[in-house]
Design an enzyme around this catalytic site. Sequence first.
Site, PDB file in Angstrom:
ATOM      1  CD  GLN A 237      -2.709  -1.101   2.176  1.00 17.67           C
ATOM      2  OE1 GLN A 237      -2.917  -2.027   3.029  1.00 17.67           O
ATOM      3  NE2 GLN A 237      -3.348   0.055   2.767  1.00 17.67           N
ATOM      4  NE  ARG A 384     -13.739   0.424   3.195  1.00 11.92           N
ATOM      5  CZ  ARG A 384     -14.209  -0.147   2.187  1.00 11.92           C
ATOM      6  NH1 ARG A 384     -13.988  -1.411   2.005  1.00 11.92           N
ATOM      7  NH2 ARG A 384     -14.406   0.508   1.181  1.00 11.92           N
ATOM      8  CB  CYS A 385     -10.501   2.782  10.437  1.00 16.62           C
ATOM      9  SG  CYS A 385      -9.108   1.994  11.589  1.00 16.62           S
ATOM     10  CD  GLU A 760      -9.491   4.565   5.886  1.00 20.13           C
ATOM     11  OE1 GLU A 760      -8.494   3.637   5.526  1.00 20.13           O
ATOM     12  OE2 GLU A 760      -9.118   5.375   6.607  1.00 20.13           O
TER      13      GLU A 760
END
Lengths: 807, 287
Positions: A237, A384-385, A760
Amino acid sequence: MNDMTPTREQREAKLEGMGCKRKRVEDIRFTQGKGNYVDDLKLPGMLHGDFVRSPHAHARVKSINSEEALKVPGVLAVITAETLKTVNLAWMPTLAGDVQMVLADGKVLFQNQEVAFVVATDRYAADDGINKVVVEYEPLPVVIDPFKAMDPDAPVLREDPAGKTSGAHGPRKHHNHVFEWTIGDKDLTDAAFKKADVTIKEMLSYHRTHPSPLETCQCVCSFDKIRGELSIWGTFQAPHVIRTVVALIAKIPEHKIHVISPDIGGGFGNKVGAYPGYICAAVASIVTGKPVKWVEDRIENLTATSFARDYHMTTEIAATKEGKVTGLRVHVLADHGAFDACADPSKWPAGFFNIVTGSYDFPTAHVAVDGIYTNKAPGGVAYRCSFRVTEAAYCIERGMDILAQKLGMDPAELRLKNFIKPEQFPYHSALGWEYDSGDYHTAMKKMMESVDYAGLRKEQAAQREAFKRGETREIMGLGVSFFTEIVGAGPSKNCDILGIAMFDSCEIRMHPTGAGIARVGSKSQGQGHETTWAQIIATEIGIPADDIMVEEGNTDTAPYGLGTYGSRSTPVAGAAIAMAARKIKAKAQMIAAYKLEVHEGDLEWDIDGFRVKGLPEKTMSMKDICWAAYNSVPPGMEPGLEAVSYYDPPNMTYPFGAYICVMNIDVDTGVYRIRRFYALDDCGTRINPMIIEGQVHGGLTEAFAIAMGQEIRYDDEGNVVTGSFMDFFMPTAVETPHWETDFTVTPSPHHPIGAKGVGESPNVGGVPAFSNAVNDAFSFLGSTHIQMPHDYWRNWRAAKELGVFAA
Amino acid sequence: MIPGPFSYHRPASVADAVKLLSTLGDEARPLAGGHSLVPMMKLRLATPEHLVDLHGIAGLKGIRRDGHKIVIGAMTTQHELLASDEIRQSLPILHETALLIADPQVRYRGTIGGNVANGDPGNDMPALMLVLGAFYRLEGPGGGRDIAASDFYQGAYFTALEPGEILTSISIPAGAAGHGYAYEKLKRKVGDYATAAAAVVLTMAGGKVATCAIGLTNLHETPLLATDAAKAVIGTSLDDATLGKAAAAAVAIMAPAADARGPVEYRKHVGGIMVTRALTRAAARAS
Ligand SMILES: Cc1cc2nc3c(=O)[nH]c(=O)nc-3n(C[C@H](O)[C@H](O)[C@H](O)COP(=O)(O)OP(=O)(O)OC[C@H]3O[C@@H](n4cnc5c(N)ncnc54)[C@H](O)[C@@H]3O)c2cc1C
């Protein structure tokens, strides 16, 4: 004008710029199976590596015998910690300032820890080799329950920092303690609690789960001995950060390292950090002189690379009897597993957990986080945050519901009463953040009207009466959640990774024919950057999005960026893109002025080019300017049309949203039914509404999974009991509820295009909505808090403990 | 998740398959759809040295009627069961159950023979076979034999199959006219095995239960016939008290394992509920 002249609307539409529901360009290859993922890569002579892993959660490694393994046809090498020590790589630094074993060095600290790396001519031979490596273990007592990790007589897990009274983030108070992080005014907060009419206190656990992208972590490493260059294709990522980390630990000059992230099949935070597999594949390639591929399987992914959450939050809120909040106090026990391998900005060992005051005007707050070691896999990534923002949102949103219950107030009304008011922005929170913008009341009221909140409460009251009369076995819950996120890490004044400020970057190069390429420091894993980045440029410089190619992930060609996670791409890279485009436009204006023989200031922008003020027929399109940039620029100007921007954001962005979940639960089986889920998001300026909707759908689905059953669970011996998709809840389309989405738009005042990031939000806001719905359903039976995950059997257990089955 | 080494055989007849299995010995396993066996091999929980693929044997597929019996070839896939009009009409519970197995991808490959021969307590078909009074045709080195499904299951993954034997077909008496049926399966999601499931086939006469059979899935190390529970409902109109009694009788013989689906107490509790729900739904369907 003849009929063929396009109208303004047609010219606008042709650009497919910001606000357009442009179809995702990357899907053309993804939906045809023509993506290019790491595992698609096959290099000549490529070898395969795979791990011998520990069956024990805690054991001393007495010996490792590779003799038989090396006899397996195709097996070329077995790498152990002893091998790695010769190149000083038996341990590696983590992003959180800790160190982590690459391969078991003397002991193992969690089940499935990497013990040895078998390199073979194919994957089958590698696995046959694994089965022949003989490891002798001496089991040691395990620490699984985080609440027992700091018992005086708890076994010593980490021997490397034994006796060290201080770690990367200050003093350590116990041999299994990693750090303590505190923020806020303790005295003021204690005083608020002393004065309070009403207080609540509840330990809210956010269980351990896992990002579980469908494509697991993997890489191919290829070391070229002649050139001294290392190429790494990986599911990263943050490819630039990986390159810098490799340069620092492998002592290879950074320009001789080529890190390439090809297409990525989901990341969700799992692919930010560095894993033993990468190091071992690189070392194996250096040792063998051949490319080496390492691909995790599902069990390895779930059990060894980067869990998320595992935060145990003792939450206290002080309030007046009218329901005005006056103080917040949270103590977090943060289970980091065997190594602190959180992927947070370096100075933030608990991420941005101090967003925990949420959307409410708390005059004072205090937070203390104790990080601890246990015999579980390392990680603590932001699934996802943004960093620990989901945990914070869960903490405050459950807390507010518990307070509402204690006050006998409606939870929506309690929130409305305590929201930060529109005129208070920019708002300075008690825990140190400056919220850039927001209009919470409007969003909340829109949600309440859209779902007929009052009507739902009436229906719930009737349902409860019917339940008490024995006419139904279903109970009904309404889960309200109003979250404020903090994303877009981040300003160099408070965010860095290993000393590198968390800016992001874009380079745009326009070609003579009016098409161009944009290279960006972010890295899409499914977010649709190839589509949306081109849309920003289309609107900024008037070139159709279709004529802009977006490229990310190759560290040789992309400008240095910090990558994609924490919803930072639009807030940071998106800003860099707009700024680079504006530089292009500024040069274009000079060229146009020269060509049109007017003063620059006499030009005005008009959709896809410049026109002379007051002479609307005297125009020059951006496409024509591109051509001119290569043959007739003003004297003294360099030819060409390209620009680079590195953007250091002045502040974070603060997306928010109002969610509600309507759920029925059958008390006899614990089976739930999500009747309705409405999600209103405010992410500021909306670049592509269709992609936003897709992101919200995906994030809500993960939130649903997490709240309703997705967990990494260990038994008392430290065995992972949820190590496959049979037991680790990964919902299919059948289980996934129908999502209703909605929005308001409150642009970010400091972002060049006013955008805030949305990928997110649905996970952050969704989890408390689901959990609040379950808790709300059971509340009339006398419960105040039921821990997640709310899977069927636990719902049944809750019903049973509340006496539902009593004769 | 990489299987160990094995060799692959593809016989063209039952006789060849039997011969291969008996000569290759203990380390040889028949391969049908592979959707139970291959996952076990990938975890190296099963490490057969030889796979004897049954796909090359033409005679093992198909659904036909033989008088009052429906005969189903072992290699008939779950998808083919779902597509069959004969099954839909004569054995509708088989249709209903097949739809609750895994997902379409698994059902395209997974066979009824593999499902019943596997001996996995989580498989759905075995309990159904008990309820329907099915017989399995086995062919082995010593010739053929028929065995009642009720005599077949001996323990988890432990069946009456002798070394070298394969199951070639299943014969099931066609459902009685007007019978009611239901398969109630509680699972966490598509693709999951039952937390608890109950199969009911019954007939009604004058508003009362005339005959009834109840089967249980994944509530013991083998599929179970809940005979006492079935007895308890005969002659009743399935009032609440009777349903309670039937559930209690069924729960009494359950001995599920605790797993991520829930603790033993929960699985038994919902097992009882599946029984009452299946009884109620089956009765409503009977005429
Ligand atoms: C994700 C997933 C979910 C599933 N969910 C369910 C579910 O909910 N319910 C359910 O019932 N099943 C479920 N299954 C299992 C599936 O139905 C299998 O297909 C079935 O159990 C086995 O059939 P098969 O043809 O694939 O057999 P195989 O896997 O090929 O064989 C299974 C075993 O039976 C033996 N065998 C096969 N055929 C014969 C024969 N003719 N004679 C003798 N021995 C034989 C094999 O040697 C092996 O030991 C699931 C499978 C998967 C992968």
